[in-house]
Design an enzyme around this catalytic site. Sequence first.
Site, PDB file in Angstrom:
ATOM      1  N   ALA A   1     113.591  32.845 -44.881  1.00 20.07           N
ATOM      2  CA  ALA A   1     112.773  34.034 -45.387  1.00 20.07           C
ATOM      3  C   ALA A   1     111.508  33.371 -46.234  1.00 20.07           C
ATOM      4  O   ALA A   1     110.922  34.196 -46.896  1.00 20.07           O
ATOM      5  CB  ALA A   1     113.690  35.032 -45.973  1.00 20.07           C
TER       6      ALA A   1
ATOM      7  N   ALA B   1     117.390  24.281 -50.550  1.00 17.94           N
ATOM      8  CA  ALA B   1     118.674  24.468 -51.314  1.00 17.94           C
ATOM      9  C   ALA B   1     119.703  23.788 -50.637  1.00 17.94           C
ATOM     10  O   ALA B   1     120.521  23.230 -51.467  1.00 17.94           O
ATOM     11  CB  ALA B   1     118.663  25.868 -51.175  1.00 17.94           C
TER      12      ALA B   1
ATOM     13  N   ASP C   1     109.231  22.395 -51.996  1.00 19.61           N
ATOM     14  CA  ASP C   1     110.540  23.248 -51.848  1.00 19.61           C
ATOM     15  C   ASP C   1     111.862  22.525 -52.657  1.00 19.61           C
ATOM     16  O   ASP C   1     112.239  23.137 -53.332  1.00 19.61           O
ATOM     17  CB  ASP C   1     110.934  23.664 -50.505  1.00 19.61           C
TER      18      ASP C   1
HETATM   19  C1  MEV Z   1     106.908  26.404 -47.371  1.00 22.80           C
HETATM   20  O1  MEV Z   1     107.843  27.031 -48.406  1.00 22.80           O
HETATM   21  C2  MEV Z   1     105.839  25.906 -48.122  1.00 22.80           C
HETATM   22  C3  MEV Z   1     104.624  25.445 -47.386  1.00 22.80           C
HETATM   23  O2  MEV Z   1     103.647  25.177 -48.032  1.00 22.80           O
HETATM   24  C4  MEV Z   1     105.206  24.208 -46.488  1.00 22.80           C
HETATM   25  C5  MEV Z   1     105.247  22.866 -47.454  1.00 22.80           C
HETATM   26  O3  MEV Z   1     104.978  22.876 -48.378  1.00 22.80           O
HETATM   27  O4  MEV Z   1     105.808  21.984 -46.775  1.00 22.80           O
HETATM   28  C6  MEV Z   1     104.051  26.522 -46.277  1.00 22.80           C
END
Ligand code: MEV
Length: 316
Positions: free
Chosen positions: A93, A100, A141
């Site tokens: 999502a 995580a 992330d």
């Molecule tokens: C995904 O959570 C974030 C993006 O910027 C992809 C990334 O940073 O690898 C879309």
Amino acid sequence: MTPATKPLVAFGAGKVILLGEHSVVYGYPALAGPLSFGVTARGVPARSCQLDVPVTADAAQKRLMRKAFARAARMVGEPKVKVTLEARLPLSAGLGSSAALAVATSRVLLQAAGQEPTAKATARLAWEMEQEFHGTPSGVDHTTSAEEKLILYRRVQGPSGVTGRAREVKSPRAVSVVVALAGARSPTKVTVGALRERQARWPERYRRLFAQVGRLVTEASKAVEAGDLEGLGDAMNVNQGLLGALGLSSPALEDMVYRLRGLGALGAKLTGAGGDGGAVIGLFLEPEPVVAKLTRDGVRCFASQLAGPRAQGVHS
Ligand code: MEV
């Protein structure tokens, strides 16, 4: 490698990107914070190094999880442990579920291999897994998940490859968001890949947009440090406009953005990969009544505090 001797347990937090998704892939900064929801990994002694993939995952997800796990396991000498996973956040999502999972699993693998699961060691191993999940992730992330703090993150191309640099952004005030799900989400690989094609075709136009986002991120982190939530909210709104210009928003996401603004959000925008649908965040001084109202209206949502002093009773 000796078998792990006792049960192990570790958590990996989900994340929200406050500002700077996508441009972060091209070396511009992003501001991101951890969710209190995430993935828990448990490890028990076993005859070999194995992952018990969740039954809810589809065949393609299971294949990917096994491949990512094997890559990380090899890096720590394949300790004899069986890892099981339990997710407490919406999967796929845009809330960092793969990061995580990677962080929780890495922490268990490190412990099973007799190594200290520091944020740095965890992030290094989780990065290996994230590359299997996303191809060319910026690293924001899993770094947010491993650090468990609001961070200003930048992907850096060094002589020995790509690394990430992160620093904590402290806030004198609670920074709380409502996270609401809207529409059917496109996979991150797809939105990142489609943007890369447009960027390769019209590099100067896209560089200008990424640079604008990068400046907003710097202004937003200064606003957080100064306790200027109105300034942060405005930067989020302008970032949403630029995400639209980059072709990353959709009617479902825009509807939710305007809905949150209508409910008093200081700022609202999509978070994560965007595309056809996914997660939208709204910055609120008092998120709980908004969550109650949206839930009554059938919207899947929750509140989370990303930084600042924790008030009693604030759900995070
Ligand atoms: C995904 O959570 C974030 C993006 O910027 C992809 C990334 O940073 O690898 C879309």
